[in-house]
Design an enzyme around this catalytic site. Structure first.
Site, mmCIF file in Angstrom:
data_model
loop_
_atom_site.group_PDB
_atom_site.id
_atom_site.type_symbol
_atom_site.label_atom_id
_atom_site.label_comp_id
_atom_site.label_asym_id
_atom_site.label_seq_id
_atom_site.Cartn_x
_atom_site.Cartn_y
_atom_site.Cartn_z
ATOM 1 N N ARG A 88 1.538 -10.522 0.864
ATOM 2 C CA ARG A 88 0.111 -10.447 1.180
ATOM 3 C C ARG A 88 -0.638 -11.627 0.559
ATOM 4 O O ARG A 88 -1.606 -12.130 1.122
ATOM 5 C CB ARG A 88 -0.470 -9.122 0.664
ATOM 6 C CG ARG A 88 0.099 -7.882 1.366
ATOM 7 C CD ARG A 88 -0.472 -6.601 0.777
ATOM 8 N NE ARG A 88 0.012 -5.410 1.465
ATOM 9 C CZ ARG A 88 1.095 -4.738 1.116
ATOM 10 N NH1 ARG A 88 1.823 -5.165 0.099
ATOM 11 N NH2 ARG A 88 1.458 -3.661 1.783
ATOM 12 N N ASP A 148 -1.648 3.281 0.656
ATOM 13 C CA ASP A 148 -0.462 3.365 -0.202
ATOM 14 C C ASP A 148 -0.165 4.808 -0.600
ATOM 15 O O ASP A 148 1.001 5.218 -0.669
ATOM 16 C CB ASP A 148 -0.655 2.506 -1.457
ATOM 17 C CG ASP A 148 -0.839 1.038 -1.117
ATOM 18 O OD1 ASP A 148 -0.337 0.609 -0.057
ATOM 19 O OD2 ASP A 148 -1.494 0.322 -1.901
ATOM 20 N N ARG A 151 1.487 6.614 2.247
ATOM 21 C CA ARG A 151 2.906 6.234 2.320
ATOM 22 C C ARG A 151 3.720 6.917 1.211
ATOM 23 O O ARG A 151 4.874 7.303 1.419
ATOM 24 C CB ARG A 151 3.029 4.713 2.233
ATOM 25 C CG ARG A 151 2.539 4.017 3.497
ATOM 26 C CD ARG A 151 2.487 2.513 3.376
ATOM 27 N NE ARG A 151 2.218 1.907 4.687
ATOM 28 C CZ ARG A 151 1.839 0.646 4.865
ATOM 29 N NH1 ARG A 151 1.690 -0.146 3.814
ATOM 30 N NH2 ARG A 151 1.619 0.185 6.083
ATOM 31 N N HIS A 175 -2.777 -3.669 -4.364
ATOM 32 C CA HIS A 175 -2.174 -3.431 -3.053
ATOM 33 C C HIS A 175 -1.175 -4.553 -2.768
ATOM 34 O O HIS A 175 -1.395 -5.438 -1.941
ATOM 35 C CB HIS A 175 -3.267 -3.381 -1.985
ATOM 36 C CG HIS A 175 -2.771 -3.080 -0.603
ATOM 37 N ND1 HIS A 175 -2.043 -1.952 -0.299
ATOM 38 C CD2 HIS A 175 -2.912 -3.765 0.565
ATOM 39 C CE1 HIS A 175 -1.765 -1.949 1.002
ATOM 40 N NE2 HIS A 175 -2.273 -3.048 1.538
#
Length: 308
Positions: A88, A148, A151, A175
């Site tokens: 990211r 998150d 998940r 993140h």
């Protein structure tokens, strides 16, 4: 309630779809720089209205921010998505310029709006909005922790062979693949600690699978995921629109909370009509505090790459 979603790609369109289906907003404006793209997505979504039973009006616009005027909540999904093998953080150069321009245009037409940042690297993009817009800090929220945590709960339900409605758990921290801090100690199945059901080794595997959840999907899909990010955003927008005071882990600017200052990182917050109503400080173990501090160092390092 008027909601603007900037970026009509897979993530942005999923945000608009889930918000509309929940039927709590009067209007969703979908905006994109590609000619006709947002208009086409909006038309396609509106043609599902009678089938999915919603009355939310979805309109599309090619880069006309005047149509976003007086939005209560604005969602920024703009920028390039990850490709397989990318972190990211590698997106920062391009996406920083995009997010800065988008947030400025949004606030020009909706000075009292609440902004939810989805673009990656999400914690740093949220920090950028804080540093460049002048909005009150309770009105700038990063989405990552909500996704998150979803998940994490998926992986816990999988490991426990349990219905996901039985599972509760939270991920704090940055993140990023290395920065996430899944709070396995506090995760429960219908109020019973998950450690009562599975071994420490299996719980560690759940934690590691959670941390690479985005990278796993990018490898499978060839690009970033969109259904779960869209659902995470819609849940946050609904909490704000309906003033539910629901707790989500979100990236927020910290000013001494958790011993951290001058950075945005995922911690539990109460979401309501004012955006972030309060930051919830939970008692962390020494190991969890160490992981969060390490995560904060990583976020700060990425922030240092910004040209403010």
């Amino acid at each position: 309630m008027k909601v603007t979603v900037v970026g009509a790609g897979a993530v942005g369109a999923s945000c608009a779809e889930y918000i509309a289906i929940k039927n709590f907003a009067a209007e969703v404006v979908l905006l994109d720089i590609k000619e006709g793209f947002a208009e086409g997505k909006a038309m396609d979504l509106m043609q599902t209205a009678s089938l999915n039973g919603f009355d939310t009006k979805i309109t599309g616009s090619t880069n006309d921010y005047a149509k976003t005027a007086n939005s209560d909540v604005c969602v920024i999904t703009s920028g390039i998505p990850r490709k397989p093998g990318m972190t990211r953080e590698e997106l920062i150069g391009i996406n920083a310029g995009i997010v800065k321009t988008v947030s400025s245009n949004l606030i020009e037409h909706s000075p009292e709006t609440i902004i939810i940042v989805v673009s990656n690297p999400m914690d740093t993009m949220t920090y950028l909005v804080h540093k460049t817009t002048g909005l009150a800090k309770n009105k700038i929220i990063g989405m990552g922790g909500a996704l998150d945590s979803a998940r994490f709960k998926y992986r816990l339900a999988e490991a426990l062979e349990a219905p996901i409605s039985d599972i509760d758990g939270m991920v704090i921290g940055g993140h990023s693949d290395k920065g996430m801090v899944p709070l396995t100690r506090l995760a429960t199945r219908n109020s019973v600690p998950v450690s009562e059901f599975i071994s420490e080794e299996r719980l560690t595997q759940v934690m590691e699978d959670t941390k690479v959840g985005g990278a796993t999907l990018t490898g499978l899909l060839g690009t970033s995921a969109w259904y779960a990010p869209g659902a995470a955003v819609s849940g946050m927008v609904q909490a704000i629109a309906c003033d539910t005071k629901k707790i989500f882990p979100c990236s927020t600017l910290l000013d001494g909370e958790y011993g951290l200052n001058d950075l945005c990182i995922g911690v539990p917050v109460v979401l309501g009509k004012n955006g972030i109503e309060s930051i919830v400080e939970i008692n962390l173990s020494d190991a969890e505090k160490a992981h969060l501090a390490s995560s904060a160092e990583g976020v700060s390092a990425t922030n240092g790459l910004l040209e403010l």
